[in-house]
Design a protein around this motif. Structure first.
Motif, PDB file in Angstrom:
ATOM      1  N   GLU A  14    -111.711   0.425 -39.684  1.00  0.00           N
ATOM      2  CA  GLU A  14    -111.239   1.739 -40.100  1.00  0.00           C
ATOM      3  C   GLU A  14    -112.206   2.391 -41.082  1.00  0.00           C
ATOM      4  O   GLU A  14    -112.489   3.599 -40.988  1.00  0.00           O
ATOM      5  N   VAL A  15    -112.743   1.616 -42.021  1.00  0.00           N
ATOM      6  CA  VAL A  15    -113.720   2.160 -42.969  1.00  0.00           C
ATOM      7  C   VAL A  15    -115.004   2.556 -42.250  1.00  0.00           C
ATOM      8  O   VAL A  15    -115.624   3.575 -42.575  1.00  0.00           O
ATOM      9  N   GLU A  16    -115.397   1.767 -41.256  1.00  0.00           N
ATOM     10  CA  GLU A  16    -116.606   2.105 -40.502  1.00  0.00           C
ATOM     11  C   GLU A  16    -116.436   3.437 -39.777  1.00  0.00           C
ATOM     12  O   GLU A  16    -117.401   4.217 -39.666  1.00  0.00           O
ATOM     13  N   ARG A  17    -115.251   3.734 -39.301  1.00  0.00           N
ATOM     14  CA  ARG A  17    -115.010   5.050 -38.697  1.00  0.00           C
ATOM     15  C   ARG A  17    -115.223   6.154 -39.726  1.00  0.00           C
ATOM     16  O   ARG A  17    -115.814   7.196 -39.427  1.00  0.00           O
ATOM     17  N   VAL A  18    -114.732   5.925 -40.950  1.00  0.00           N
ATOM     18  CA  VAL A  18    -114.922   6.912 -42.015  1.00  0.00           C
ATOM     19  C   VAL A  18    -116.410   7.095 -42.296  1.00  0.00           C
ATOM     20  O   VAL A  18    -116.902   8.224 -42.437  1.00  0.00           O
ATOM     21  N   ARG A  19    -117.143   5.987 -42.413  1.00  0.00           N
ATOM     22  CA  ARG A  19    -118.589   6.066 -42.680  1.00  0.00           C
ATOM     23  C   ARG A  19    -119.297   6.885 -41.624  1.00  0.00           C
ATOM     24  O   ARG A  19    -120.125   7.754 -41.933  1.00  0.00           O
ATOM     25  N   ARG A  20    -118.989   6.623 -40.368  1.00  0.00           N
ATOM     26  CA  ARG A  20    -119.664   7.330 -39.285  1.00  0.00           C
ATOM     27  C   ARG A  20    -119.304   8.812 -39.268  1.00  0.00           C
ATOM     28  O   ARG A  20    -120.150   9.671 -39.009  1.00  0.00           O
ATOM     29  N   GLU A  21    -118.064   9.117 -39.602  1.00  0.00           N
ATOM     30  CA  GLU A  21    -117.670  10.527 -39.654  1.00  0.00           C
ATOM     31  C   GLU A  21    -118.334  11.238 -40.833  1.00  0.00           C
ATOM     32  O   GLU A  21    -118.764  12.393 -40.707  1.00  0.00           O
ATOM     33  N   LEU A  22    -118.442  10.557 -41.974  1.00  0.00           N
ATOM     34  CA  LEU A  22    -119.136  11.155 -43.112  1.00  0.00           C
ATOM     35  C   LEU A  22    -120.601  11.415 -42.782  1.00  0.00           C
ATOM     36  O   LEU A  22    -121.191  12.407 -43.234  1.00  0.00           O
ATOM     37  N   ALA A  23    -121.202  10.527 -41.973  1.00  0.00           N
ATOM     38  CA  ALA A  23    -122.623  10.672 -41.625  1.00  0.00           C
ATOM     39  C   ALA A  23    -122.863  11.758 -40.595  1.00  0.00           C
ATOM     40  O   ALA A  23    -123.904  12.438 -40.632  1.00  0.00           O
ATOM     41  N   THR A  24    -121.924  11.953 -39.662  1.00  0.00           N
ATOM     42  CA  THR A  24    -122.166  12.869 -38.538  1.00  0.00           C
ATOM     43  C   THR A  24    -121.336  14.141 -38.591  1.00  0.00           C
ATOM     44  O   THR A  24    -121.650  15.115 -37.899  1.00  0.00           O
ATOM     45  N   GLY A  25    -120.262  14.101 -39.356  1.00  0.00           N
ATOM     46  CA  GLY A  25    -119.365  15.246 -39.389  1.00  0.00           C
ATOM     47  C   GLY A  25    -118.322  15.245 -38.295  1.00  0.00           C
ATOM     48  O   GLY A  25    -117.473  16.142 -38.247  1.00  0.00           O
ATOM     49  N   SER A  26    -118.339  14.225 -37.436  1.00  0.00           N
ATOM     50  CA  SER A  26    -117.378  14.145 -36.334  1.00  0.00           C
ATOM     51  C   SER A  26    -116.809  12.743 -36.247  1.00  0.00           C
ATOM     52  O   SER A  26    -117.526  11.760 -36.504  1.00  0.00           O
ATOM     53  N   PRO A  27    -115.544  12.605 -35.865  1.00  0.00           N
ATOM     54  CA  PRO A  27    -114.984  11.263 -35.683  1.00  0.00           C
ATOM     55  C   PRO A  27    -115.737  10.521 -34.588  1.00  0.00           C
ATOM     56  O   PRO A  27    -116.124  11.114 -33.571  1.00  0.00           O
ATOM     57  N   PRO A  28    -115.985   9.216 -34.754  1.00  0.00           N
ATOM     58  CA  PRO A  28    -116.691   8.461 -33.717  1.00  0.00           C
ATOM     59  C   PRO A  28    -115.852   8.338 -32.457  1.00  0.00           C
ATOM     60  O   PRO A  28    -114.624   8.321 -32.503  1.00  0.00           O
ATOM     61  N   ALA A  29    -116.540   8.241 -31.320  1.00  0.00           N
ATOM     62  CA  ALA A  29    -115.840   8.147 -30.033  1.00  0.00           C
ATOM     63  C   ALA A  29    -115.291   6.759 -29.771  1.00  0.00           C
ATOM     64  O   ALA A  29    -114.389   6.589 -28.945  1.00  0.00           O
ATOM     65  N   GLY A  30    -115.818   5.735 -30.431  1.00  0.00           N
ATOM     66  CA  GLY A  30    -115.359   4.363 -30.201  1.00  0.00           C
ATOM     67  C   GLY A  30    -115.875   3.441 -31.280  1.00  0.00           C
ATOM     68  O   GLY A  30    -116.694   3.831 -32.120  1.00  0.00           O
ATOM     69  N   ASP A  31    -115.383   2.218 -31.288  1.00  0.00           N
ATOM     70  CA  ASP A  31    -115.734   1.233 -32.311  1.00  0.00           C
ATOM     71  C   ASP A  31    -116.830   0.315 -31.803  1.00  0.00           C
ATOM     72  O   ASP A  31    -116.671  -0.345 -30.766  1.00  0.00           O
ATOM     73  N   ARG A  32    -117.929   0.229 -32.552  1.00  0.00           N
ATOM     74  CA  ARG A  32    -119.093  -0.547 -32.120  1.00  0.00           C
ATOM     75  C   ARG A  32    -119.004  -1.976 -32.669  1.00  0.00           C
ATOM     76  O   ARG A  32    -119.712  -2.365 -33.600  1.00  0.00           O
ATOM     77  N   TYR A  33    -118.110  -2.738 -32.047  1.00  0.00           N
ATOM     78  CA  TYR A  33    -117.965  -4.162 -32.339  1.00  0.00           C
ATOM     79  C   TYR A  33    -117.972  -4.909 -31.023  1.00  0.00           C
ATOM     80  O   TYR A  33    -117.439  -4.425 -30.012  1.00  0.00           O
ATOM     81  N   TRP A  34    -118.589  -6.080 -31.030  1.00  0.00           N
ATOM     82  CA  TRP A  34    -118.821  -6.828 -29.792  1.00  0.00           C
ATOM     83  C   TRP A  34    -118.041  -8.136 -29.812  1.00  0.00           C
ATOM     84  O   TRP A  34    -118.059  -8.886 -30.797  1.00  0.00           O
ATOM     85  N   LEU A  35    -117.388  -8.414 -28.702  1.00  0.00           N
ATOM     86  CA  LEU A  35    -116.542  -9.598 -28.552  1.00  0.00           C
ATOM     87  C   LEU A  35    -117.194 -10.604 -27.612  1.00  0.00           C
ATOM     88  O   LEU A  35    -117.822 -10.225 -26.612  1.00  0.00           O
ATOM     89  N   ARG A  36    -117.008 -11.873 -27.916  1.00  0.00           N
ATOM     90  CA  ARG A  36    -117.332 -12.955 -26.988  1.00  0.00           C
ATOM     91  C   ARG A  36    -116.156 -13.927 -26.969  1.00  0.00           C
ATOM     92  O   ARG A  36    -115.594 -14.243 -28.015  1.00  0.00           O
ATOM     93  N   VAL A  37    -115.802 -14.417 -25.798  1.00  0.00           N
ATOM     94  CA  VAL A  37    -114.837 -15.511 -25.652  1.00  0.00           C
ATOM     95  C   VAL A  37    -115.634 -16.719 -25.182  1.00  0.00           C
ATOM     96  O   VAL A  37    -116.304 -16.664 -24.137  1.00  0.00           O
ATOM     97  N   LEU A  38    -115.569 -17.796 -25.921  1.00  0.00           N
ATOM     98  CA  LEU A  38    -116.483 -18.924 -25.762  1.00  0.00           C
ATOM     99  C   LEU A  38    -115.720 -20.137 -25.255  1.00  0.00           C
ATOM    100  O   LEU A  38    -114.885 -20.696 -25.972  1.00  0.00           O
ATOM    101  N   GLY A  39    -115.984 -20.514 -24.021  1.00  0.00           N
ATOM    102  CA  GLY A  39    -115.232 -21.594 -23.421  1.00  0.00           C
ATOM    103  C   GLY A  39    -113.978 -21.069 -22.741  1.00  0.00           C
ATOM    104  O   GLY A  39    -113.832 -19.863 -22.506  1.00  0.00           O
ATOM    105  N   ASP A  40    -113.071 -21.972 -22.448  1.00  0.00           N
ATOM    106  CA  ASP A  40    -111.907 -21.644 -21.621  1.00  0.00           C
ATOM    107  C   ASP A  40    -110.617 -21.777 -22.422  1.00  0.00           C
ATOM    108  O   ASP A  40    -110.209 -22.894 -22.761  1.00  0.00           O
ATOM    109  N   PRO A  41    -109.939 -20.657 -22.726  1.00  0.00           N
ATOM    110  CA  PRO A  41    -108.664 -20.757 -23.444  1.00  0.00           C
ATOM    111  C   PRO A  41    -107.601 -21.544 -22.692  1.00  0.00           C
ATOM    112  O   PRO A  41    -106.632 -22.014 -23.309  1.00  0.00           O
ATOM    113  N   ASP A  42    -107.759 -21.695 -21.360  1.00  0.00           N
ATOM    114  CA  ASP A  42    -106.771 -22.422 -20.568  1.00  0.00           C
ATOM    115  C   ASP A  42    -107.121 -23.889 -20.378  1.00  0.00           C
ATOM    116  O   ASP A  42    -106.350 -24.637 -19.766  1.00  0.00           O
ATOM    117  N   GLY A  43    -108.278 -24.313 -20.890  1.00  0.00           N
ATOM    118  CA  GLY A  43    -108.700 -25.691 -20.680  1.00  0.00           C
ATOM    119  C   GLY A  43    -108.179 -26.629 -21.752  1.00  0.00           C
ATOM    120  O   GLY A  43    -107.402 -26.253 -22.631  1.00  0.00           O
TER     121      GLY A  43
END
Length: 314
Positions: free
Chosen positions: A83-112
């Motif tokens: 949420e704070v990162e959205r504020v930072r990006r809006e303060l920098a550009t003057g517009s709300p960001p279109a999406g959140d730039r965070y990357w996910l990985r799922v490592l291995g098998d949750p069903d195993g």
């Protein structure tokens, strides 16, 4: 299975089921990949599935997965970074960001039946989760905030700063000679994004046994704020490990002025963990904090116990 492990499995399954084949290819990884120990809290792209282009339903599932690794307070803190990162990006550009730039990985098998994990990385948020039947770990755990105080007045790391300042500002001259490591704070946390945290790079600081009882209480509150990012059973186990190792072995150091609004740094060292906090950039309005578990980073103890049992099974 622990409640935290069940919650993680449920959330990961739901997220994976919501993805198309291309997204699933991006998000899947191998827990044994040594490259997964490369991480950073700086801006920039990461390997994995970006939250930026998820549907609203998928985004909600990703946030639920993020919260599943934390206590309620820890989950609010991690989501607060986004949420704070959205504020930072809006303060920098003057517009709300279109999406959140965070990357996910799922490592291995949750069903195993083997340990598995997941991670989320992006600017000022890095959480590395390993899930086993008996425990869930989440370190290295990095939380940052730019600005440290957003225009609304919100400070997601405010208590983490205020408790430490209260402790340092209350030192008598003899305590200050031990606990104030420098008049000028370093420009960032000292362990940075090292795959293996080295406590030797931290200032020595003042020991728990050189503090008055009320100061020990403040330091205990500060430590438990970081451990309390995790679900309560794991946080309590970490604190009990510190007690078993001897609270007198916990050390605290502060660098920089104790006046609010000026650049400052602190760290806490213990046999089992280290904590760092730095707020020097942008006129003392750009905070970094990290919790490293010296045995359990990257699921160290959990994986060690799992493979030891497997190799000794009849």
């Amino acid at each position: 299975m622990t409640t935290a492990a069940i919650d993680a499995q449920r959330c990961a399954r739901a997220l994976l089921a919501s993805l198309d084949d291309q997204q699933r290819d991006l998000v899947r990884g191998d827990l044994a990949d040594p490259g997964l120990r490369r991480w950073t809290y700086l801006p920039g792209d990461r390997p994995g599935l970006s939250m930026e282009h998820l549907t609203s339903a998928q985004h909600a599932l990703a946030v639920e997965l993020l919260r599943s690794a934390h206590s309620p307070e820890g989950g609010d803190l991690a989501v607060g970074v986004i949420e704070v990162e959205r504020v930072r990006r809006e303060l920098a550009t003057g517009s709300p960001p279109a999406g959140d730039r965070y990357w996910l990985r799922v490592l291995g098998d949750p069903d195993g039946d083997q340990p598995w994990g997941w991670r989320i990385n992006g600017h000022h948020l890095a959480v590395h989760v390993v899930v086993g039947p008996a425990a869930v770990t989440l370190t290295p755990h990095f939380i940052g905030s730019e600005p440290a105080t957003i225009p609304s007045g919100r400070r997601i790391l405010g208590a983490d700063e205020d408790l430490a300042r209260r402790l340092a500002a209350g030192f008598d001259p003899d305590q200050g000679a031990l606990g104030i490591s420098a008049g000028l704070a370093p420009d960032d946390i000292l362990t940075r994004d090292d795959p293996v945290a080295d406590p030797a790079v931290l200032p020595t600081g003042i020991g728990w046994d050189h503090l008055r009882p009320e100061q020990q209480d403040i330091l205990g509150q500060l430590v438990r704020r970081y451990l309390g990012r995790a679900p309560a059973p794991y946080a309590l186990a970490c604190w009990r490990d510190a007690e078993a190792a001897g609270l007198e072995r916990i050390r605290f150091a502060w660098a920089g002025p104790t006046t609010p609004g000026e650049g400052h740094y602190y760290c806490v060292r213990a046999p089992e963990f280290l904590i760092e906090y730095d707020n020097t950039q942008d006129g003392g309005n750009h905070a970094h904090s990290v919790w490293r578990h010296l045995r359990d980073d990257w699921g160290g103890d959990l994986l060690h116990d799992h493979y030891a049992r497997r190799h000794t099974a009849p």
